[in-house]
Design an enzyme around this catalytic site. Sequence first.
Site, mmCIF file in Angstrom:
data_model
loop_
_atom_site.group_PDB
_atom_site.id
_atom_site.type_symbol
_atom_site.label_atom_id
_atom_site.label_comp_id
_atom_site.label_asym_id
_atom_site.label_seq_id
_atom_site.Cartn_x
_atom_site.Cartn_y
_atom_site.Cartn_z
ATOM 1 C CG LEU A 191 -1.914 1.152 1.331
ATOM 2 C CD1 LEU A 191 -2.744 1.314 0.068
ATOM 3 C CD2 LEU A 191 -2.826 0.958 2.545
ATOM 4 C CE LYS A 192 5.334 5.826 2.163
ATOM 5 N NZ LYS A 192 6.500 5.702 3.038
ATOM 6 C CG LEU A 193 6.045 -0.103 -2.601
ATOM 7 C CD1 LEU A 193 6.492 -1.340 -3.368
ATOM 8 C CD2 LEU A 193 7.197 0.885 -2.452
#
Length: 303
Positions: free
Chosen positions: A170-172
């Site tokens: 999700l962070k990417l």
Amino acid sequence: MAGIVGVVGLGNMGRGIASRLLETGHQLAVFDVREEAVRPFAQRGATVGASPRAVADLASTVLVSLPTPDIVEQVALGAEGLRGGAALKTYIDFSTTGPQMARKVGAAFAQAGVHALDAPVTGAVAGAATGKLQMMLSGDLGAIEAALPLLKNLGHTEIVGDQVGLGQSLKLLNNLMVATSMAITAEATVLGVKAGLDPDVMLRVLNRGSGRNICTDGRWQEHVLTRKFANGFANGLMRKDVRLCMDMAEALQVPLWVGTAVDRLWMQTVLQVGAEENSTTIVQTIEQWAGVEVRGRDTPAGA
């Protein structure tokens, strides 16, 4: 999670995280390869470890915030890494490393009886220091539940899954979208100046319309129009995050047409402007090609 908390990595994000934990009454053991990074924390009462292992010998919970997957692997699993620490029970990674490295580290820690949790963040440097981070948590749900009282000192927690690596995925996605916003805002505003538009007027109108984004409404006004370029996140790190997202897409066989173009522009910015320069300088890549500057009317020439 009472007792000493470990923090390894005292860069822009880690420094704010450690400071916030001290301010909320936690005892800290810290490590960073740079003496100048650990000195202020020693002066505030933190214990300075001689290595990541030394921190994990003191702290049952260790938070890491590190710049690249290779460094994360070395800190976590290297000869003087955290995995051999006598006290360590929970490892929480705030870095952006990608799901593959998160899973590798998580599996190694599981063999040692240590819970590994993803906790990549948004909220920038200011959010780390003021307890306003957004954390994307994934991993063993029992370990997450036990960690929440500590993590809530740092901001909002969102549990995104029970598998290590989901928080990283999700962070990417988040960082690809930010990188894309910065890239298109750089192109659009340089084009506008080349067409004869006043940058102040252009941003004011964009921010009242559907073109508004996090860059037009904040970063461009604070760092581009002023020519300060001090937003606190380096071009090299942004390119690294975009590249990790492209690698994830490749592994999952999802074509990213826009993402590929964004990756190329960030690579060019690293080469042309510099890896260590702040990421708002992506606008300079386009400016240099176009021969104009996105400069506010109140910013003197040369600033």
